[in-house]
Design a protein around this motif. Structure first.
Motif, PDB file in Angstrom:
ATOM      1  N   GLU A  98      10.379   5.630   5.309  1.00  0.00           N
ATOM      2  CA  GLU A  98      11.556   5.874   6.169  1.00  0.00           C
ATOM      3  C   GLU A  98      12.588   4.754   6.077  1.00  0.00           C
ATOM      4  O   GLU A  98      13.615   4.802   6.746  1.00  0.00           O
ATOM      5  CB  GLU A  98      11.123   6.026   7.635  1.00  0.00           C
ATOM      6  CG  GLU A  98      10.147   7.165   7.905  1.00  0.00           C
ATOM      7  CD  GLU A  98       8.715   6.861   7.471  1.00  0.00           C
ATOM      8  OE1 GLU A  98       8.041   7.788   6.998  1.00  0.00           O
ATOM      9  OE2 GLU A  98       8.274   5.699   7.573  1.00  0.00           O
ATOM     10  N   GLY A  99      12.280   3.710   5.282  1.00  0.00           N
ATOM     11  CA  GLY A  99      13.224   2.609   5.101  1.00  0.00           C
ATOM     12  C   GLY A  99      12.998   1.420   6.022  1.00  0.00           C
ATOM     13  O   GLY A  99      13.768   0.462   6.005  1.00  0.00           O
TER      14      GLY A  99
ATOM     15  N   PRO B  38       0.837  -1.206   0.000  1.00  0.00           N
ATOM     16  CA  PRO B  38       0.000   0.000   0.000  1.00  0.00           C
ATOM     17  C   PRO B  38       0.873   1.258   0.000  1.00  0.00           C
ATOM     18  O   PRO B  38       1.822   1.347   0.770  1.00  0.00           O
ATOM     19  CB  PRO B  38      -0.807  -0.128   1.292  1.00  0.00           C
ATOM     20  CG  PRO B  38      -0.004  -1.032   2.173  1.00  0.00           C
ATOM     21  CD  PRO B  38       0.783  -1.939   1.261  1.00  0.00           C
ATOM     22  N   LYS B  39       0.552   2.188  -0.878  1.00  0.00           N
ATOM     23  CA  LYS B  39       1.317   3.434  -0.956  1.00  0.00           C
ATOM     24  C   LYS B  39       1.198   4.172   0.374  1.00  0.00           C
ATOM     25  O   LYS B  39       0.157   4.125   1.000  1.00  0.00           O
ATOM     26  CB  LYS B  39       0.807   4.305  -2.106  1.00  0.00           C
ATOM     27  CG  LYS B  39       0.928   3.643  -3.468  1.00  0.00           C
ATOM     28  CD  LYS B  39       2.355   3.418  -3.842  1.00  0.00           C
ATOM     29  CE  LYS B  39       2.486   2.712  -5.194  1.00  0.00           C
ATOM     30  NZ  LYS B  39       3.560   1.789  -5.270  1.00  0.00           N
ATOM     31  N   PRO B  40       2.219   4.820   0.870  1.00  0.00           N
ATOM     32  CA  PRO B  40       3.493   5.126   0.214  1.00  0.00           C
ATOM     33  C   PRO B  40       4.563   4.036   0.387  1.00  0.00           C
ATOM     34  O   PRO B  40       5.724   4.253   0.062  1.00  0.00           O
ATOM     35  CB  PRO B  40       3.920   6.421   0.898  1.00  0.00           C
ATOM     36  CG  PRO B  40       3.413   6.268   2.312  1.00  0.00           C
ATOM     37  CD  PRO B  40       2.100   5.512   2.170  1.00  0.00           C
ATOM     38  N   TRP B  41       4.191   2.881   0.926  1.00  0.00           N
ATOM     39  CA  TRP B  41       5.134   1.778   1.061  1.00  0.00           C
ATOM     40  C   TRP B  41       5.471   1.224  -0.323  1.00  0.00           C
ATOM     41  O   TRP B  41       4.712   1.415  -1.270  1.00  0.00           O
ATOM     42  CB  TRP B  41       4.532   0.671   1.927  1.00  0.00           C
ATOM     43  CG  TRP B  41       4.385   1.054   3.373  1.00  0.00           C
ATOM     44  CD1 TRP B  41       3.594   2.036   3.889  1.00  0.00           C
ATOM     45  CD2 TRP B  41       5.047   0.476   4.479  1.00  0.00           C
ATOM     46  NE1 TRP B  41       3.723   2.093   5.257  1.00  0.00           N
ATOM     47  CE2 TRP B  41       4.612   1.141   5.643  1.00  0.00           C
ATOM     48  CE3 TRP B  41       5.971  -0.565   4.613  1.00  0.00           C
ATOM     49  CZ2 TRP B  41       5.076   0.817   6.916  1.00  0.00           C
ATOM     50  CZ3 TRP B  41       6.417  -0.890   5.884  1.00  0.00           C
ATOM     51  CH2 TRP B  41       5.978  -0.193   7.021  1.00  0.00           C
ATOM     52  N   THR B  42       6.596   0.538  -0.412  1.00  0.00           N
ATOM     53  CA  THR B  42       6.983  -0.122  -1.658  1.00  0.00           C
ATOM     54  C   THR B  42       7.285  -1.584  -1.368  1.00  0.00           C
ATOM     55  O   THR B  42       7.509  -1.969  -0.219  1.00  0.00           O
ATOM     56  CB  THR B  42       8.224   0.537  -2.297  1.00  0.00           C
ATOM     57  OG1 THR B  42       9.305   0.502  -1.353  1.00  0.00           O
ATOM     58  CG2 THR B  42       7.948   1.972  -2.708  1.00  0.00           C
ATOM     59  N   SER B  43       7.290  -2.370  -2.416  1.00  0.00           N
ATOM     60  CA  SER B  43       7.599  -3.796  -2.310  1.00  0.00           C
ATOM     61  C   SER B  43       8.961  -4.025  -2.961  1.00  0.00           C
ATOM     62  O   SER B  43       9.234  -3.525  -4.050  1.00  0.00           O
ATOM     63  CB  SER B  43       6.520  -4.597  -3.045  1.00  0.00           C
ATOM     64  OG  SER B  43       6.831  -5.969  -3.055  1.00  0.00           O
TER      65      SER B  43
END
Length: 164
Positions: free
Chosen positions: A72-73, A46-51
């Protein structure tokens, strides 16, 4: 815009989650979006997360080892071990949270994906069986329904940009 099916049901008594979603795209493209690393990494968070996939071996006995990465990593690792694959119609895997070295945190959940196409609309029916009610409740508390809804809607937007 077509009125496409999207249904999300939680059944605590059977420890199951059911997701039924239609996409305005051909089966081959939707299948690839769910089974190829270069596509999964564009939408499976889910944005703003990335895979970010570290290992992807789409075959029975193979696995996908990936992290969902926050802006934030911060990394949340998971592992998917493929247990069955019937090309273009169905695949199954055991999903478990994991540490950064790939050690699964069991119990996990069994995911069953079924694909069908009618008149250029592809339907994906996903059944998720949780080995424990506690794990299922943890998934729900972590915002699984909202997050997974967001990722599937993101895939809707990206499908036209994927090459066949």
């Amino acid at each position: 815009m077509k009125n496409l099916l999207f249904d999300f049901t939680v059944d605590k008594s059977s420890k199951m989650v059911f997701v039924n979603k239609q996409f305005d795209a051909e089966l081959d493209l939707v299948w690839d979006a769910f089974t190829k690393q270069e596509y999964l990494d564009q939408w499976w968070a889910p944005k703003p997360w990335t895979s970010r996939t570290k290992v992807m071996d789409f075959k029975v006995g193979g696995k996908r080892f990936y992290a969902m990465v926050s802006p934030e990593g911060q990394e949340h690792w998971s592992i998917q071990e493929y247990t069955a694959i019937n090309p273009k119609t169905n695949f199954k895997y055991l999903n478990a949270f994991a540490d950064k070295d790939g050690t699964p945190n069991l119990p996990g959940s069994n995911w069953d994906f079924n694909f069908s196409e009618e008149n250029g609309i592809t339907r994906v029916d996903i059944s998720i069986y949780n080995e424990s009610l506690e794990r299922m409740e943890q998934m729900i508390e972590m915002g699984f329904q909202g997050g997974f809804t967001m990722t599937l809607n993101e895939l809707d937007q990206l499908l036209p940009t994927f090459k066949k």
